[in-house]
Enzyme design. Structure first.
Site, mmCIF file in Angstrom:
data_model
loop_
_atom_site.group_PDB
_atom_site.id
_atom_site.type_symbol
_atom_site.label_atom_id
_atom_site.label_comp_id
_atom_site.label_asym_id
_atom_site.label_seq_id
_atom_site.Cartn_x
_atom_site.Cartn_y
_atom_site.Cartn_z
ATOM 1 N N ARG A 159 0.849 -1.195 0.000
ATOM 2 C CA ARG A 159 0.000 0.000 0.000
ATOM 3 C C ARG A 159 0.885 1.246 0.000
ATOM 4 N NH1 ARG A 159 -3.153 -3.892 2.563
ATOM 5 N NH2 ARG A 159 -4.917 -4.357 1.189
ATOM 6 N N ASP A 188 0.115 -6.971 -3.091
ATOM 7 C CA ASP A 188 -1.292 -6.696 -2.802
ATOM 8 C C ASP A 188 -1.880 -6.017 -4.031
ATOM 9 O OD1 ASP A 188 -3.771 -6.163 -1.308
ATOM 10 O OD2 ASP A 188 -2.546 -6.679 0.421
ATOM 11 N N HIS A 261 -6.469 -10.345 -3.406
ATOM 12 C CA HIS A 261 -5.551 -9.204 -3.358
ATOM 13 C C HIS A 261 -4.507 -9.293 -4.472
ATOM 14 C CE1 HIS A 261 -7.138 -7.283 0.209
ATOM 15 N NE2 HIS A 261 -7.206 -8.449 0.816
ATOM 16 N N ASP A 323 -6.473 -14.440 2.475
ATOM 17 C CA ASP A 323 -7.587 -13.681 3.066
ATOM 18 C C ASP A 323 -8.413 -12.981 1.996
ATOM 19 O OD1 ASP A 323 -5.310 -12.068 2.524
ATOM 20 O OD2 ASP A 323 -6.184 -10.434 3.662
ATOM 21 N N GLU A 324 -9.625 -12.630 2.372
ATOM 22 C CA GLU A 324 -10.480 -11.711 1.621
ATOM 23 C C GLU A 324 -10.479 -12.001 0.120
ATOM 24 O OE1 GLU A 324 -10.315 -7.845 4.529
ATOM 25 O OE2 GLU A 324 -8.689 -7.991 3.083
ATOM 26 N N ASP A 417 -2.607 -0.465 12.727
ATOM 27 C CA ASP A 417 -3.111 0.604 11.851
ATOM 28 C C ASP A 417 -4.371 1.229 12.453
ATOM 29 O OD1 ASP A 417 -4.466 -1.833 11.412
ATOM 30 O OD2 ASP A 417 -4.926 -1.351 9.319
ATOM 31 N N GLU A 467 -2.255 1.448 4.450
ATOM 32 C CA GLU A 467 -3.115 2.281 3.593
ATOM 33 C C GLU A 467 -3.006 3.753 4.001
ATOM 34 O OE1 GLU A 467 -4.069 -0.591 4.971
ATOM 35 O OE2 GLU A 467 -5.567 -1.624 3.748
HETATM 36 C C1 ACM Z 1 -6.128 -8.896 6.711
HETATM 37 O O1 ACM Z 1 -6.115 -7.967 7.526
HETATM 38 N N1 ACM Z 1 -6.842 -8.810 5.607
HETATM 39 C C2 ACM Z 1 -5.378 -10.111 6.936
#
Ligand code: ACM
Ligand code: ZN
Length: 740
Positions: A159, A188, A261, A323-324, A417, A467
């Site tokens: 990021r 990412d 990602h 993830d995600e 963060d 970010e």
């Molecule tokens: C994450 O914070 N997406 C692992």
């Protein structure tokens, strides 16, 4: 005013002197066993020793610190000369353990591996008084060992990009606090940061984005900076980081994000996605539908990349993300559906599990282990996978019960963060609220595990997502001193009380950071604020256990907020008892209005997590800010919310205002309707108007007479399909109800 200042200064000196008398206890993280003795030893400009090759390397690594803090130089002497420091390599000592002894005859260090040796020298450095050539050291024996084998720090270099010298300086800080793993988040959606020779476009194209969103990603409308941004590490540079880290006892665990990602990689090689569409490297933060396809060509592409990654990074464990990963594309991709059928998989979760198993087989065949975020549990966990539990502790608990190794990194305590203060003047962060005290209270072993299952919890990790951290200074501000707290959590078996921790940290560790020009937050000095309604409004009282408070330059620590409409700017300054430079300034902007300090009667109460100032939260004079900081706003999780305000007597007003928040990524939606009813007796209500809201501020102008005003706020009952959290009840966030 002057007198109070001197009084506190005196107290501070007494505290500092007492701590100085017990200097040997002031090491971060605190050693597990310390026995003092009556002897002492004096060093004068030099530390004479006879090091072997490994010890020479450790000394070279530590020399800059000893020069900076003590003006002391390690000096190699012959075996028959006088020595100040004697090293004893003892292979039978457990991994990372060390022993350090100081007597009238000198200093001895016993260690069994590189980490033990480095940690002994880190402890020795912190044992000494700062900045004096002549160091008088009190006699003691330290027997030290870590509570957890895995002590990690993650840094997101996608990021935002950090240079090799910046990463080295960051690693120095990790080593000083006895962390042993650097989780390097290299890829990412917003940038691919590692050179891969077989696929050069990954960095030629994937390392650069054309534009970055300005401010918080939930802001509407969004604005972009239109500035090209990026960078990457060559394989030689990555190897240099591996070497530098290893010299400091740190393993670099790289992360190559898959199958989600993946937008930066897909910008370079669109054919590795499901649609083949050419999309740019992403400039917005979030989760995106375009992910790696599960077709054989992409699986091979990912294995080719991992082959180069394992040639660079000797780490036994390689992190593959996981993830995600939205399944939107896979569900309609003929290539993915072909794989699903051929592999006999039921759904797209099993397809994700298939991808992870393929990566695991490849890594295992090459003598490595796989780690992934806790989503890798969905659709079935790969045979030997290690799990990093981030969405709370559930994933970690499930994996440990299945006898898989686990690293705990729940967002609630380990995401650096997040905001560390609820103060409106904090720099922009992603959201959440993780103050120092919460990090310090973190217990890595989650509840609900049997003793044998607990052994699968390897340790924990602080995650630094970037970010909203565009440069190293902002990374440091978010990292320190929370990382000092995390080091105590992971190293020290029986850690001291929080109050003792912060005083010692402020007196002894923050000056070390200051000396090295490392930025840190003093949010831990934030005063507690209590509200007391008065006849004319509201009193704000600021309290601190760690310093004196000045409100707008005045030592009076109570602020009287009255109902006369006017904006007020308040500065609260906390002068800590610890050291002059450790202070904290908070800036508030109050809006005063005739409802200030009038308690709100909730017919449907706000959620326990978002009930800042309870019944006074909507009339405290502080308007909810965007982006939200885990406070100010009152959050409700019902589709219909009702509350009323008793004005005390029949009052005429002609302007009403209410504020709402929307952040769909956090499941927070503007409500649909607001109904205002008034009553002169609190029994019979007259409905005035039902509004279509859907916006941040609702203003209503009409002359009204009322003693009680009742509000009904209605939201949709479910988050719409296709949005984050679809199917759940949305949150409604409300702040500051005003009438004039
Ligand atoms: C994450 O914070 N997406 C692992
Ligand atoms: Zn596909």
């Amino acid at each position: 005013m002057k007198l109070t200042r001197y009084f506190f200064l005196l107290i501070a000196l007494i505290v500092a002197n007492n701590l100085k008398a017990q200097r040997q206890w002031v090491i971060f993280p605190q050693p597990n066993e310390i026995i003092t003795n009556e002897q002492s030893y004096e060093l004068n400009g030099k530390i004479r020793c006879v090091p072997n090759e490994e010890e020479k390397l450790a000394i070279a690594v530590m020399q800059p610190q000893f020069t900076l803090f003590h003006e002391l130089t390690f000096k190699e002497v012959t075996a028959d000369s006088v020595q100040d420091l004697r090293f004893y390599y003892q292979p039978r000592l457990q991994k990372e353990n060390y022993q350090l002894e100081i007597t009238a005859r000198g200093i001895t260090i016993k260690y069994g591996d590189r980490n033990g040796l480095i940690y002994a020298l880190q402890t020795l450095d912190q044992l000494m008084d700062d900045q004096s050539k002549v160091v008088e050291m009190n006699g003691l024996q330290i027997i030290d060992y870590p509570r957890f084998a895995y002590r990690g720090v993650h840094l997101d270099c996608s990021r935002h990009f950090f240079t090799i010298p910046e990463i080295k300086a960051f690693l120095d800080q990790l080593s000083a606090l006895k962390f042993n793993t650097f989780h390097w988040h290299l890829t990412d959606d917003q940038g691919w940061r590692l050179e891969i020779k077989q696929y050069p476009k990954l960095t030629e194209i994937g390392a650069w984005r054309d534009s970055t969103v300005i401010g918080h990603y939930s802001r509407s409308p969004r604005e972009y900076d239109h500035i090209r941004y990026g960078g990457f590490y060559t394989q030689d540079e990555a190897r240099e980081i591996v070497r530098y880290a290893a010299e400091r006892g740190i393993t670099v665990m790289p992360e190559i994000e898959l199958p989600g990602h993946a937008r930066a990689a897909l910008a370079a090689y669109p054919e590795m996605g499901c649609t083949g569409e050419q999309l740019p490297v992403e400039g917005l933060w979030g989760v995106f539908d375009d992910v790696f396809c599960t077709q054989p060509e992409t699986i091979q592409f990912l294995k080719d990349i991992l082959a180069e990654v394992i040639a660079i990074f000797p780490s036994e464990t390689i992190h593959v993300g996981g993830d995600e990963c939205p399944k939107t594309r896979w569900d309609v991709c003929p290539k993915c559906q072909k794989v699903r059928t051929e592999q006999g998989l039921h759904d797209s979760h099993e397809l994700q599990s298939y991808v992870i198993r393929e990566m695991e087989a490849f890594l295992n065949d090459n003598g490595r282990k796989l780690m992934g975020w806790d989503e890798i549990l969905e659709g079935g966990l790969a045979e030997n996978a290690q799990v990093m539990s981030w969405r709370g502790t559930e994933g970690g608990i499930a994996a440990a019960k299945m006898h898989h190794p686990v690293v705990m990194t729940p967002g609630s305590h380990c995401y650096f963060d997040h905001y560390q203060s609820t103060n409106p003047s904090e720099p922009l962060a992603i959201g959440g609220y993780t103050p120092l005290e919460k990090v310090y209270a973190f217990e890595p072993i989650p509840e609900g595990l049997k003793v044998d299952e607990q052994t699968y919890i390897l340790g924990a990790q602080a995650n630094i997502w970037t970010e909203y951290l565009p440069d190293m200074k902002s990374v440091q501000y978010n990292t320190f001193p929370r990382l000092v707290a995390m080091s105590q959590v992971l190293w020290t078996v029986d850690k001291p009380q929080y109050s003792s921790f912060i005083s010692r940290m402020a007196i002894d560790y923050l000056p070390r950071l200051y000396e090295q020009e490392i930025t840190y937050s003093t949010a831990f000095l934030d005063p507690t604020i209590t509200l007391n309604p008065t006849e004319s409004g509201l009193n704000y009282s600021f309290q601190s256990n760690v310093g004196s408070i000045w409100v707008n330059g005045n030592s009076e620590n109570t602020l009287k907020l009255n109902r006369t409409p006017a904006p007020q700017f308040i500065t609260a300054f906390v002068e800590s008892d610890y050291r002059d430079e450790i202070s904290r300034e908070l800036n508030f902007e109050f809006v005063t209005h005739p409802l200030i300090g009038k308690p709100v009667h909730f017919i449907t109460p706000p959620s326990k997590s978002y009930n800042h100032h309870d019944s006074l939260g909507l009339t405290d004079g502080v308007q909810g800010t965007t982006p939200w900081k885990g406070s100010q706003w009152l959050g409700f999780s019902y589709d219909t919310i009702q509350f009323s305000i008793d004005l005390g007597e029949i009052t005429v007003f002609n302007h009403f205002q209410a504020g709402f928040l929307e952040d769909q990524g956090s499941w927070i939606y503007y409500p649909k309707t607001l109904i205002i009813e008034t009553s002169t007796d609190g029994k019979k209500f007259k409905q005035h108007k039902a509004y279509d809201i859907n916006k941040k501020v609702v203003n209503w102008e009409k002359k009204c007479k009322a003693k009680v005003v009742r509000f009904t706020v209605i939201n949709v009952s479910k988050i719409p399909q296709g949005k984050p959290g679809a199917g759940n009840t949305p949150w409604t966030f409300i702040d500051e109800i005003m009438i004039y």
